[in-house]
Write an enzyme that holds these catalytic residues in place. Structure first.
Site, PDB file in Angstrom:
ATOM      1  N   ASP B  52       0.461  -1.175   0.094  1.00 19.37           N
ATOM      2  CA  ASP B  52       0.479  -0.176   0.238  1.00 19.37           C
ATOM      3  C   ASP B  52       0.898   1.426   0.091  1.00 19.37           C
ATOM      4  OD1 ASP B  52      -3.331  -0.894   1.806  1.00 19.37           O
ATOM      5  OD2 ASP B  52      -1.975  -2.091   0.648  1.00 19.37           O
ATOM      6  N   HIS B  54      -1.337   4.407  -0.348  1.00 15.37           N
ATOM      7  CA  HIS B  54      -2.179   5.480  -0.077  1.00 15.37           C
ATOM      8  C   HIS B  54      -1.707   6.810  -0.302  1.00 15.37           C
ATOM      9  CE1 HIS B  54      -5.266   2.798   1.353  1.00 15.37           C
ATOM     10  NE2 HIS B  54      -4.707   2.092   2.333  1.00 15.37           N
ATOM     11  N   ASN B 112      -8.260  -2.724  -2.751  1.00 16.70           N
ATOM     12  CA  ASN B 112     -10.072  -2.409  -2.431  1.00 16.70           C
ATOM     13  C   ASN B 112     -10.414  -0.319  -2.485  1.00 16.70           C
ATOM     14  OD1 ASN B 112      -7.460  -2.400   0.425  1.00 16.70           O
ATOM     15  ND2 ASN B 112      -9.970  -2.535   1.170  1.00 16.70           N
ATOM     16  N   HIS B 113      -8.482   0.080  -1.881  1.00 21.03           N
ATOM     17  CA  HIS B 113      -9.749   1.723  -2.596  1.00 21.03           C
ATOM     18  C   HIS B 113      -9.461   2.299  -4.362  1.00 21.03           C
ATOM     19  CE1 HIS B 113      -8.912   3.091   1.775  1.00 21.03           C
ATOM     20  NE2 HIS B 113      -8.482   1.678   1.848  1.00 21.03           N
ATOM     21  N   HIS B 162      -3.468  -8.032  -3.914  1.00 22.88           N
ATOM     22  CA  HIS B 162      -4.093  -7.010  -2.536  1.00 22.88           C
ATOM     23  C   HIS B 162      -4.328  -7.944  -1.770  1.00 22.88           C
ATOM     24  CE1 HIS B 162      -3.798  -2.835  -0.479  1.00 22.88           C
ATOM     25  NE2 HIS B 162      -5.368  -3.343  -0.769  1.00 22.88           N
TER      26      HIS B 162
END
Lengths: 337, 312
Positions: B52, B54, B112-113, B162
């Site tokens: 990740d 982000h 998932n984002h 992921h």
């Protein structure tokens, strides 16, 4: 090097709390029809903040209920003195639910910075719903003082003060009819941690020395020593609201020792992560605990699980009482855990 | 599409966002390239696997400094490029341009984002609105997310995804025949691949407390490895204070590449180098901390919220 504590930034934490509470209410975590009036820029916050503030309010509410239910036999009633409550709405929420009626009489005091009190009064003066439970509003309730306008109605007082100035605080309480003999609950919801520890302890000692039956509920951050805690210290310091008291009292054990030394004979503390993990097990008997837990979990996606565990383990609620006449069993356990 | 021009803008300090029309162009181009790609990318070692990010752009820059610049180093990203951090736009823009410029050197999986729904809750949507004044760029990127591949196989031996495994998937071929060109549904195999988490203790597969996906244990992992003749699973999705975590005697590895996550967690980050040494696949962790304070610019936000936030 620590940043200086900036009074406006510390005062601003109250607005931050109000916004998060509003967001949590809007998302359906709990009910509070009054908080909307105290928030200017209404923006949703992250799920971790929604859920975190739900737990904070839920835990504090349970402790306040515990205080009321333990003192229903006080013939002269009880007092609640909220320290630095900011834009808190518990006074109104309690009157809406009728919970104040379990005791014979409940007088509610709030002490905060003059600017915060002026802001709160300005909002009340715009919203009839907030004025309704205030007896004598406005003429008999509002009073001009050297520190600013204050509210003094028979059961609700908003007092301008500084928690670091115990002498003047005592004068104000005396002047406005505080009864030092009856059960009195002090609420410190993320407040004393911003005060220098010696001044915070001075205030706490004042409470045990001056009040015959003091109780106290406190919600605060803890554990500045691990990586998350160190980062929290740095970040809050940069924001101008450093956690001044946390290094001296950096653990749950040290807080218990602190309160016992100051004169509270009964002290119990619960970590917020534990309270979340056991949510459902400490509801009152007439509430289906598992249903409540499932309800909360289903409110929104929650992709911050690891962070949630981390942040919650850095906060606690504390319950303290000084009372020689009541048995230890009645007070030592909070939340039935 | 002048990708060199795009990359020059995006690698300035501070980075400059690309004009709206250019974002439209690069996302269209990537969609066209990805439409022919399988749901499961076949990747060859040596490759560095990244968890990740982000939106932590400056830490991505740090990652390239530590792990080697692209295209000299091959990269496999496991998703979650956006949300939570301040620079989701710059982060995803940079990665899209690198992918277009060096298609064989970099693989971008879906997290998932990478979802319209999730990005409206966790910050990417607001950031696009703030930086572009409208939601068009958010729409271009999130439309493109529907085309990202779901999993990868390194040297046919290491399965990368992921989130994790699904109770409805036992064979990698099943993943290959899923319809990935859609918003992540509330449940199902596709959802599980991007939302699931392993559990060291739990044996039964259960719904995840995240609100989507499942929790799975060593039983499902063993069966999946055996049935598909692979040795390891590498995934992300869960914050690791040490940058990575190894479960099930090395069979499952979680890799996390956002140091001091959300400027709040105080964690380190890792990337995982996979390469052949003495004819066998070797795994090497490269761990790093957040980019130094003086090399990043925290933008002032026109918002009441203070970032990072605490229960103040």
């Amino acid at each position: 090097m620590k940043n200086q504590s900036n009074k406006e930034s510390v005062r601003g934490t109250g607005n931050s709390a109000a916004l998060c509470k509003f967001s949590s209410v809007k998302k359906g975590y709990y009910a509070d029809p009054f908080i909307q009036y105290f928030v200017k820029k209404k923006e949703p916050v992250e799920p971790i903040m929604n859920r975190g503030f739900y737990m904070r309010v839920h835990a504090m509410d349970r402790l306040i209920s515990q205080f009321l239910n333990a003192n229903t036999d006080s013939s002269e009633g009880v007092q609640i003195i909220q320290l630095g409550g900011g834009k808190d709405t518990t006074f109104w929420r309690m009157r809406l639910s009728g919970e104040n009626e379990v005791v014979n009489k409940l007088v509610w005091y709030e002490i905060d910075f003059p600017r915060t009190i002026q802001e709160k009064l300005r909002i009340i003066s715009r919203v009839p719903k907030l004025q309704e439970p205030i007896v004598g509003w406005p003429k008999k309730a509002l009073k001009k003082t050297s520190k600013g306008i204050e509210l003094h109605s028979p059961d609700y007082h908003l007092i301008c003060g500084d928690l670091r100035d115990t002498e003047n605080l005592h004068k104000s309480l005396q002047e406005h009819g505080v009864n030092f003999e009856i059960p009195t609950l002090f609420i410190s919801e993320c407040v004393l941690v911003y005060v220098e520890p010696n001044l915070a302890d001075k205030l706490l000692s004042y409470i045990t020395e001056t009040f015959k039956l003091p109780f106290l509920v406190m919600y605060e951050p803890t554990n500045p020593l691990d990586n998350f805690g160190k980062q929290m210290m740095t970040n809050l310091s940069k924001m101008g609201c450093p956690l001044l008291a946390i290094e001296q009292y950096n653990s749950i054990e040290s807080q218990i020792k602190r309160f016992k030394k100051i004169g509270f004979n009964y002290v119990d503390v619960k970590n917020m992560k534990l309270l979340w993990d056991t949510l459902g097990k400490w509801e009152p008997e007439n509430v289906d605990g598992q249903k409540e837990r499932n309800r909360v979990i289903r409110l929104e996606w929650f992709d911050e699980l690891e962070e949630w565990n981390m942040i919650m383990s850095h906060y606690f609620v504390l319950w303290a009482a000084k009372n020689d006449q009541i048995s230890q069993e009645k007070f030592i356990k909070i939340f039935g855990l | 599409m002048d990708l060199d021009w795009c990359l020059e803008k995006l690698t300035k300090n501070p980075p400059e966002v690309l004009p709206e029309q250019v974002v439209k162009g690069i996302t269209e181009q990537l969609k066209e390239a990805l439409i022919y790609e399988s749901n499961v990318a076949m990747v060859e070692s040596p490759v560095s696997v990244v968890g990740d990010l982000h939106g932590q752009y400056y830490d991505l820059v740090e990652l390239f400094r530590v792990g080697g610049e692209c295209p000299e180093t091959n990269y496999l990203f496991l998703g979650n490029y956006v949300d939570r951090g301040f620079y989701s736009v710059e982060t995803i823009s940079l990665l899209v341009c690198l992918k277009l410029h060096y298609p064989r050197r970099i693989t971008l999986l879906r997290g998932n984002h990478e979802s319209k729904g999730v990005t409206q809750v966790y910050g990417f949507y607001s950031e696009c609105l703030r930086k572009y004044g409208n939601a068009n760029v958010w729409k271009y990127f999130t439309d493109m997310f529907n085309y990202l591949q779901l999993a990868a196989l390194i040297d046919e031996k290491i399965f990368c995804v992921h989130g994790g495994l699904s109770p409805s998937i036992s064979s990698i071929n099943q993943i290959r025949v899923l319809d990935r060109f859609q918003e992540i549904p509330p449940e199902g195999a596709l959802t599980d691949l991007v939302w699931s988490d392993p559990d060291a203790v739990e044996q039964e597969t259960k719904p995840s407390p995240r609100g989507a996906g499942h929790i799975f244990g060593s039983q499902l992992v063993d069966k999946f490895l055996q049935d598909n003749k692979i040795n390891h699973i590498i995934r992300s999705n869960q914050l690791c204070m040490d940058g990575h975590q190894v479960l099930f005697s090395g069979k499952l590895i979680t890799i996390w590449s956002a140091p001091n996550f959300c400027y709040r967690c105080g964690n380190v980050a890792s990337i995982l180098e996979v390469f052949k040494a003495n004819n066998s696949l070797t795994l090497k962790y490269n761990t790093y901390t957040a980019a130094p304070e003086n090399e990043r610019i925290i933008p002032s936000l026109e918002t009441t919220k203070e970032i990072p936030d605490y229960f103040k």
